[in-house]
Design a protein around this motif. Structure first.
Motif, PDB file in Angstrom:
ATOM      1  N   GLU A  88      22.827  93.206  21.177  1.00 43.49           N
ATOM      2  CA  GLU A  88      23.821  92.555  20.314  1.00 43.49           C
ATOM      3  C   GLU A  88      23.345  91.158  19.895  1.00 43.49           C
ATOM      4  N   VAL A  89      22.859  90.375  20.835  1.00 46.96           N
ATOM      5  CA  VAL A  89      22.369  89.035  20.516  1.00 46.96           C
ATOM      6  C   VAL A  89      21.132  89.144  19.617  1.00 46.96           C
ATOM      7  N   HIS A  90      20.235  90.093  19.905  1.00 47.43           N
ATOM      8  CA  HIS A  90      19.056  90.325  19.060  1.00 47.43           C
ATOM      9  C   HIS A  90      19.490  90.597  17.620  1.00 47.43           C
ATOM     10  N   ASP A  91      20.434  91.515  17.451  1.00 48.92           N
ATOM     11  CA  ASP A  91      20.876  91.885  16.102  1.00 48.92           C
ATOM     12  C   ASP A  91      21.528  90.707  15.380  1.00 48.92           C
ATOM     13  N   GLN A  92      22.304  89.911  16.114  1.00 41.18           N
ATOM     14  CA  GLN A  92      22.922  88.714  15.513  1.00 41.18           C
ATOM     15  C   GLN A  92      21.851  87.714  15.088  1.00 41.18           C
ATOM     16  N   LEU A  93      20.844  87.540  15.924  1.00 39.11           N
ATOM     17  CA  LEU A  93      19.752  86.613  15.610  1.00 39.11           C
ATOM     18  C   LEU A  93      19.012  87.076  14.358  1.00 39.11           C
ATOM     19  N   VAL A  94      18.668  88.358  14.279  1.00 39.33           N
ATOM     20  CA  VAL A  94      17.954  88.883  13.120  1.00 39.33           C
ATOM     21  C   VAL A  94      18.796  88.732  11.854  1.00 39.33           C
ATOM     22  N   THR A  95      20.081  89.016  11.953  1.00 36.00           N
ATOM     23  CA  THR A  95      20.976  88.859  10.787  1.00 36.00           C
ATOM     24  C   THR A  95      20.994  87.408  10.317  1.00 36.00           C
ATOM     25  N   ARG A  96      21.091  86.483  11.254  1.00 34.50           N
ATOM     26  CA  ARG A  96      21.116  85.053  10.906  1.00 34.50           C
ATOM     27  C   ARG A  96      19.791  84.618  10.286  1.00 34.50           C
ATOM     28  N   LEU A  97      18.670  85.078  10.872  1.00 30.24           N
ATOM     29  CA  LEU A  97      17.364  84.687  10.347  1.00 30.24           C
ATOM     30  C   LEU A  97      17.105  85.287   8.968  1.00 30.24           C
ATOM     31  N   LYS A  98      17.578  86.494   8.735  1.00 31.67           N
ATOM     32  CA  LYS A  98      17.424  87.099   7.399  1.00 31.67           C
ATOM     33  C   LYS A  98      18.230  86.336   6.360  1.00 31.67           C
ATOM     34  N   ALA A  99      19.372  85.794   6.778  1.00 33.27           N
ATOM     35  CA  ALA A  99      20.231  85.052   5.849  1.00 33.27           C
ATOM     36  C   ALA A  99      19.746  83.621   5.628  1.00 33.27           C
ATOM     37  N   ASP A 100      19.310  82.950   6.699  1.00 28.25           N
ATOM     38  CA  ASP A 100      19.047  81.513   6.625  1.00 28.25           C
ATOM     39  C   ASP A 100      17.590  81.107   6.847  1.00 28.25           C
ATOM     40  N   GLY A 101      16.750  82.050   7.229  1.00 24.37           N
ATOM     41  CA  GLY A 101      15.352  81.728   7.498  1.00 24.37           C
ATOM     42  C   GLY A 101      14.445  82.365   6.461  1.00 24.37           C
ATOM     43  N   GLU A 102      13.161  82.217   6.688  1.00 25.67           N
ATOM     44  CA  GLU A 102      12.155  82.845   5.842  1.00 25.67           C
ATOM     45  C   GLU A 102      11.692  84.122   6.542  1.00 25.67           C
ATOM     46  N   ASP A 103      11.846  85.256   5.893  1.00 27.96           N
ATOM     47  CA  ASP A 103      11.475  86.545   6.466  1.00 27.96           C
ATOM     48  C   ASP A 103       9.971  86.747   6.283  1.00 27.96           C
ATOM     49  N   LEU A 104       9.226  86.769   7.384  1.00 24.73           N
ATOM     50  CA  LEU A 104       7.773  86.941   7.340  1.00 24.73           C
ATOM     51  C   LEU A 104       7.367  88.405   7.509  1.00 24.73           C
ATOM     52  N   GLY A 105       8.342  89.278   7.756  1.00 21.98           N
ATOM     53  CA  GLY A 105       8.092  90.710   7.786  1.00 21.98           C
ATOM     54  C   GLY A 105       7.853  91.295   9.159  1.00 21.98           C
ATOM     55  N   PRO A 106       7.744  92.631   9.190  1.00 21.08           N
ATOM     56  CA  PRO A 106       7.482  93.324  10.456  1.00 21.08           C
ATOM     57  C   PRO A 106       6.078  93.018  10.961  1.00 21.08           C
ATOM     58  N   ASP A 107       5.913  93.035  12.281  1.00 20.53           N
ATOM     59  CA  ASP A 107       4.641  92.672  12.895  1.00 20.53           C
ATOM     60  C   ASP A 107       4.439  93.458  14.192  1.00 20.53           C
ATOM     61  N   ASP A 108       4.648  94.782  14.139  1.00 21.13           N
ATOM     62  CA  ASP A 108       4.509  95.616  15.335  1.00 21.13           C
ATOM     63  C   ASP A 108       3.077  95.563  15.860  1.00 21.13           C
ATOM     64  N   LYS A 109       2.956  95.564  17.196  1.00 18.26           N
ATOM     65  CA  LYS A 109       1.649  95.412  17.823  1.00 18.26           C
ATOM     66  C   LYS A 109       1.520  96.317  19.042  1.00 18.26           C
ATOM     67  N   HIS A 110       0.338  96.882  19.220  1.00 19.50           N
ATOM     68  CA  HIS A 110      -0.028  97.590  20.447  1.00 19.50           C
ATOM     69  C   HIS A 110      -0.981  96.638  21.170  1.00 19.50           C
ATOM     70  N   ILE A 111      -0.573  96.209  22.362  1.00 20.31           N
ATOM     71  CA  ILE A 111      -1.300  95.155  23.066  1.00 20.31           C
ATOM     72  C   ILE A 111      -1.830  95.668  24.402  1.00 20.31           C
ATOM     73  N   TYR A 112      -3.096  95.370  24.655  1.00 20.14           N
ATOM     74  CA  TYR A 112      -3.716  95.604  25.956  1.00 20.14           C
ATOM     75  C   TYR A 112      -3.965  94.210  26.528  1.00 20.14           C
ATOM     76  N   PHE A 113      -3.444  93.944  27.714  1.00 24.91           N
ATOM     77  CA  PHE A 113      -3.625  92.589  28.229  1.00 24.91           C
ATOM     78  C   PHE A 113      -4.050  92.593  29.688  1.00 24.91           C
TER      79      PHE A 113
END
Length: 193
Positions: free
Chosen positions: A14-39
């Protein structure tokens, strides 16, 4: 070499979705950035091989400290071809680095008031976000403190509670211990050849 000032937060969907909604409205959307990480978690560093599946790029990154050891990370990275990711992992495994951890991160990047924010989900972390300001190598302590304050202010404005260094250290230690136990169980269950 750059220095990342990075802070993290974990939260509910719920907090994630609220954050994304706020950032889409008031921030600059830099796009999806899915990653497969080996660390590889080293005593005082983090070595990563990243296949940026969303962008079709890959890289090797060495962070100068581990999560939970402060907000400033000296970072050295270089690009590799996505097709070379398996070979890079094989090389690091052959060099005797600790057991590789593997994770897939669903991410969406934004910029808000000068702070880059990656809203993320991964199996280990659940819903979380990274708040980051990138500084030039050799940035003064004052510049680092200013970047940390900027991140804290942005998180507060967005209604997100950042994790403390102790919370980060405890979380990553628990994750590393659970991963080690899982790998040991897998080795014990593997048939002997």
């Amino acid at each position: 070499m750059a220095v990342e000032i990075e802070m993290r937060a974990r939260f509910t969907k719920e907090v994630h979705d609220q954050l994304v909604t706020r950032l889409k409205a008031d921030g600059e959307d830099l796009g999806p950035d899915d990653k497969h990480i080996y660390f590889y978690v080293l005593p005082d560093q983090l070595l990563k091989v990243t296949d940026n599946t969303a962008a079709g790029t890959a890289k090797i990154t060495l962070k100068g400290s581990k999560i939970g050891q402060g907000a400033a990370f000296a970072e050295t990275e270089f690009a590799i071809a996505p097709a070379d990711v398996p070979a890079a992992v094989k090389v690091f495994n052959a060099l005797g680095f600790e057991t590789v951890h593997e994770a897939f991160n669903f991410r969406h990047n934004f910029r808000f008031d000068g702070v880059e924010i990656a809203a993320k989900w991964s199996e280990a972390w659940g819903y979380h976000a990274e708040f980051e300001v990138l500084l030039e190598d050799g940035a003064s302590d004052a510049a680092r403190a200013e970047a940390e304050a900027k991140i804290t202010d942005v998180a507060t404005t967005l209604g997100v509670t950042l994790m403390t260094e102790q919370e980060l250290a405890d979380f990553t230690a628990a994750f590393e211990a659970a991963e080690q136990e899982r790998k040991e169980r897998e080795q014990q269950a593997a048939p002997i050849r």
